[in-house]
Design a protein around this motif. Structure first.
Motif, mmCIF file in Angstrom:
data_model
loop_
_atom_site.group_PDB
_atom_site.id
_atom_site.type_symbol
_atom_site.label_atom_id
_atom_site.label_comp_id
_atom_site.label_asym_id
_atom_site.label_seq_id
_atom_site.Cartn_x
_atom_site.Cartn_y
_atom_site.Cartn_z
ATOM 1 N N ALA A 23 0.800 -0.775 0.267
ATOM 2 C CA ALA A 23 -0.278 -0.447 0.046
ATOM 3 C C ALA A 23 0.689 1.081 -0.072
ATOM 4 C CB ALA A 23 -0.888 -0.518 1.108
ATOM 5 N N ILE A 26 2.377 1.294 -3.461
ATOM 6 C CA ILE A 26 1.136 1.737 -4.347
ATOM 7 C C ILE A 26 1.350 3.581 -4.119
ATOM 8 C CG2 ILE A 26 -1.224 1.673 -5.164
ATOM 9 C CD1 ILE A 26 -0.639 -1.275 -4.784
ATOM 10 N N ALA A 27 1.094 4.130 -3.321
ATOM 11 C CA ALA A 27 0.815 5.148 -2.615
ATOM 12 C C ALA A 27 1.574 6.561 -3.697
ATOM 13 C CB ALA A 27 -0.031 5.697 -1.545
ATOM 14 N N SER A 30 1.725 6.846 -7.075
ATOM 15 C CA SER A 30 0.156 6.978 -7.108
ATOM 16 C C SER A 30 0.125 8.682 -7.089
ATOM 17 C CB SER A 30 -1.163 6.806 -6.632
ATOM 18 O OG SER A 30 -1.419 5.434 -6.373
ATOM 19 N N THR A 362 6.863 -1.473 -9.124
ATOM 20 C CA THR A 362 5.606 -1.183 -8.872
ATOM 21 C C THR A 362 4.830 -2.981 -9.043
ATOM 22 O OG1 THR A 362 5.639 0.042 -10.178
ATOM 23 C CG2 THR A 362 6.027 1.114 -8.585
ATOM 24 N N LEU A 405 -4.942 5.452 4.694
ATOM 25 C CA LEU A 405 -4.012 4.743 3.497
ATOM 26 C C LEU A 405 -4.990 4.442 2.759
ATOM 27 C CD1 LEU A 405 -1.264 4.934 2.071
ATOM 28 C CD2 LEU A 405 -0.555 2.504 4.076
ATOM 29 N N PHE A 406 -5.086 2.961 3.042
ATOM 30 C CA PHE A 406 -6.228 2.255 2.207
ATOM 31 C C PHE A 406 -7.295 3.520 1.737
ATOM 32 C CE2 PHE A 406 -4.689 -1.278 4.357
ATOM 33 C CZ PHE A 406 -3.763 -1.596 3.588
ATOM 34 N N ASN A 409 -5.764 5.139 -1.147
ATOM 35 C CA ASN A 409 -4.862 4.645 -2.526
ATOM 36 C C ASN A 409 -6.489 4.435 -3.189
ATOM 37 O OD1 ASN A 409 -1.967 4.517 -2.221
ATOM 38 N ND2 ASN A 409 -2.247 2.335 -1.113
ATOM 39 N N PHE A 412 -7.455 7.224 -5.209
ATOM 40 C CA PHE A 412 -6.470 7.461 -6.615
ATOM 41 C C PHE A 412 -7.088 6.397 -6.901
ATOM 42 C CE2 PHE A 412 -2.350 8.813 -3.605
ATOM 43 C CZ PHE A 412 -2.381 10.323 -4.157
ATOM 44 N N LEU A 413 -7.553 4.898 -6.781
ATOM 45 C CA LEU A 413 -7.370 3.965 -8.450
ATOM 46 C C LEU A 413 -8.455 4.300 -9.020
ATOM 47 C CD1 LEU A 413 -7.937 0.708 -9.143
ATOM 48 C CD2 LEU A 413 -9.238 0.118 -7.245
ATOM 49 N N ARG A 416 -7.228 6.714 -11.135
ATOM 50 C CA ARG A 416 -6.989 6.209 -12.156
ATOM 51 C C ARG A 416 -7.329 5.746 -13.293
ATOM 52 N NH1 ARG A 416 -2.785 8.008 -12.755
ATOM 53 N NH2 ARG A 416 -3.295 7.609 -14.964
#
Length: 504
Positions: A23, A26-27, A30, A362, A405-406, A409, A412-413, A416
Motif C-alpha cells: 500500500a 502504491i501510494a 500514485s 511497483t 492509507l487504504f 489508495n 487514487f484507483l 486512475r
C-alpha cells in the motif's frame, strides 16, 4: 492458544505487513502519477497543451510544401508473413513521391528476402539491404547496416535525405506522416509522432491493454514529458531523425548511430540525441482522418475522426508474447538504461527516468497487494460461511493511519481508472473506454510476469555473460496486396457524425 491458532495469528500479522508495504509503494507511485495527470489537465485548461503542433501550418499547406527525399528504415528478421503487405500498402497510401524504403534483411533469412523482392518488382522506391552476416544479432545492428546503405545510396544517386524515419514491419503509416516530417525536420533534429494500436475486439483483453496504454502514453505522458524535461524517448516507430543528427551520432560512436549492445536502441538513441544538444519534439498533429480496421471483418479502412497523425499496428494478443515483449523493454529501459545513462540530465529528465524505471518495484508491489488481499478475503469468507464465531484480530490494519492509507489508495484507483477511460475513449470509443478498467487489472499481471522475466534474464546475463540477442515479437498485418486506398478528398474535421471504419 493452540499451536494452530498461534500459527494463524502470526500468518495474519505477516499478511498485514505485506499489505501495508504494498500500500505504501502504491501510494507513492500514485502521487507520482497524479502529478503528471494534473500537469496535463492544467495545460489543457490553460490551452497550452500540444503547443508545438498548434504552431504548425494547416494540412493543405503541408500538402503544398516542396517534397525532399525521405528514407524509411525497416529492420527485419523472419518477417516474411507481413513485410510484403507492409511495403505494398504503405507505398500505395503515403502521399509522398520521394519516399524510399530501406529494408534490412539477414543473409540467413531467404523467405523475407523473397517477399521484399516481390515488393521491389512493383515499387521502385523499395531497396533491400542485405546484412552481411547471419541473424539475429540485434535490431541496432540491422539498423546500422541499413544506415550505411542509405549513405551509399545518397552518394550513388547524388542526393541527400532530409530525414531518416524509423518503422517496423507491422506498421500502417498515416498518409500524411512524411508530409509532416518534411516540415518538422527543419525545426527539430528528432521528432516522435504518436503510435496507437489497431482497434481490437472487446474480448481481447491483452491486445486491448495496448490500446489503453498507448492511448494514454501518447496523449498525456509524452506531452507532459516534453514540457518538463525536453527529452522525448523514441518509440522506434513513426520517429524521424535529421540527417545531421544521424551523422553526429555516427561520428560519436565509431560509425554506428545505434548501440548494438542496447536492447532498446530506440530509447537509447533519443537520449544521446539530447546529450548532443539537438532539439526533440513530440508532435500530436490533428488530421481529419485516421486509419484503423473493422473489428468484424478485419479489413482496413478510413476512420473519419479528428485524430493525431499516427502509426497504427498490431500488438501481441497472447500472454507470453506480451510479457516477453515488455521484458525486452524493461531490459533496455531499466537495466541497460541505468547502466548507460545513469541519472544524467536536468531535474525534469531525472524525474522521468525514475518514472521509466519504477516499474520493477511497483509491479511486484501490486502483486504483493493482490496476494495479501486474496488472503484477507479468504479469512473473512471462512469466518462468514464456516465459523461465524471466529474473530480475526488485525493488529496493523485496524489502526487509523492504515485505514486512511487504504482510503487514499482507493481514491487514487478511481482517479486512475477515470483517466484511463478518458484517454482510451479519446482515441477509440466508449465501449473500449469502459473495458479499460478490467484491462488495467490484466495489465498488472502482464507487467509482473515481464518484470520477473527481465530480472531473470538480466541477472543471467550479468552472472554468466550470456549475450542479449534480438528477442523479436511475431507480427501480423491487416492489409494484403495493398488493398487499402485513400479517398481522394476526405471530409473536413468533424464531418457528419461518422466515426466508424469504412471498409474500402
Amino acid at each position: 492458544m493452540t499451536e494452530a491458532q498461534s500459527f494463524l495469528s502470526s500468518y495474519i500479522y505477516f499478511v498485514e505487513i505485506v499489505m501495508l508495504i504494498a500500500a505504501v509503494i502504491i501510494a507513492i507511485s500514485s502521487f507520482d502519477d497524479l502529478f503528471v495527470d494534473l500537469a496535463y489537465w492544467t495545460s489543457r485548461l490553460l490551452g497550452t497543451a500540444d503547443s508545438k503542433s498548434k504552431e504548425l501550418p494547416a494540412v493543405d499547406v503541408l500538402e503544398q510544401l516542396p517534397e525532399r527525399p525521405m528514407a524509411i528504415m525497416v529492420p527485419c528478421w523472419k518477417e516474411h508473413e507481413v513485410i510484403f503487405s507492409m511495403l505494398s500498402s504503405n507505398s500505395r497510401l503515403l502521399r509522398y513521391e520521394q519516399a524510399h524504403y530501406f529494408v534490412g534483411v539477414y543473409l540467413n533469412d531467404p523467405l523475407t528476402q523473397d517477399e521484399v523482392r516481390k515488393a521491389q518488382a512493383l515499387y521502385k522506391n523499395i531497396h533491400m539491404v542485405l546484412v552481411p552476416h547471419d541473424g539475429p544479432t540485434s535490431k541496432a545492428d540491422c539498423l546500422n547496416q541499413t544506415l550505411s546503405e542509405i549513405f551509399l545510396f545518397e552518394a550513388e544517386q547524388k542526393l541527400q535525405f532530409a530525414g531518416i524515419v524509423m518503422h517496423d514491419s507491422e506498421d500502417l503509416i498515416h498518409p500524411l506522416e512524411l508530409k509532416l516530417f518534411n516540415k518538422l525536420v527543419d525545426l527539430y533534429e528528432f521528432i516522435q509522432l504518436p503510435v496507437y494500436s489497431f482497434s481490437r475486439s472487446l474480448t481481447s483483453l491483452i491486445s486491448g491493454l495496448y490500446m489503453d496504454e498507448f492511448a494514454e502514453m501518447h496523449t498525456k505522458d509524452l506531452e507532459v514529458r516534453q514540457r518538463l524535461s525536453g527529452v522525448i524517448p523514441c518509440a522506434g516507430v513513426s520517429a524521424c531523425f535529421s540527417r545531421e543528427a544521424i551523422q553526429h551520432l555516427m561520428d560519436k560512436n565509431q560509425g554506428e548511430a545505434f548501440r548494438t549492445s542496447s536492447f532498446t536502441e530506440d530509447y537509447d538513441i533519443a537520449f544521446r540525441v539530447s546529450e548532443l544538444g539537438f532539439k526533440s519534439a513530440f508532435i500530436a498533429y490533428p488530421a481529419n482522418y485516421a486509419i484503423d480496421i473493422n473489428i468484424t471483418s478485419g479489413a482496413p479502412g478510413i476512420l473519419y475522426r479528428s485524430l493525431p497523425v499516427a502509426t497504427r499496428e498490431f500488438f501481441p494478443s497472447g500472454l507470453e508474447a506480451a510479457y516477453r515483449q515488455r521484458a525486452r523493454w524493461l531490459l533496455g529501459i531499466v537495466f541497460q538504461g541505468a547502466h548507460e545513462h545513469g541519472w544524467r540530465g536536468s531535474l525534469g529528465t531525472k524525474y522521468f527516468l525514475v518514472r521509466d524505471r519504477k516499474g520493477v518495484i511497483t509491479s511486484p508491489a501490486v502483486m504483493l497487494g493482490y496476494f495479501a488481499l486474496a488472503n484477507l478475503t479468504a479469512f473473512e469468507l471462512y469466518r462468514l460461511f464456516f465459523n461465524p464465531e471466529q474473530q480475526f484480530t488485525y493488529q496493523l490494519l485496524s489502526k487509523d493511519w492504515a485505514v486512511w492509507l487504504f482510503f487514499v489508495n482507493f481514491i487514487f484507483l478511481i482517479w486512475r481508472l477515470g483517466n484511463r477511460m478518458i484517454f482510451t475513449g479519446m482515441i477509440y470509443n466508449l465501449s473500449h473506454a469502459l473495458m479499460s478498467a478490467p484491462r488495467l487489472v490484466v495489465g498488472n499481471f502482464v507487467n509482473f510476469f515481464a518484470t520477473w522475466r527481465a530480472v531473470r534474464v538480466y541477472l543471467g546475463h550479468r552472472i554468466s555473460g550470456t549475450p542479449l540477442v534480438w528477442d523479436k515479437t511475431s507480427h501480423s498485418y491487416p492489409v494484403h496486396m495493398g488493398e487499402l486506398t485513400l479517398p481522394q478528398a476526405p471530409g473536413p474535421v468533424g464531418a457528419g457524425s461518422r466515426s466508424e471504419v469504412a471498409e474500402r
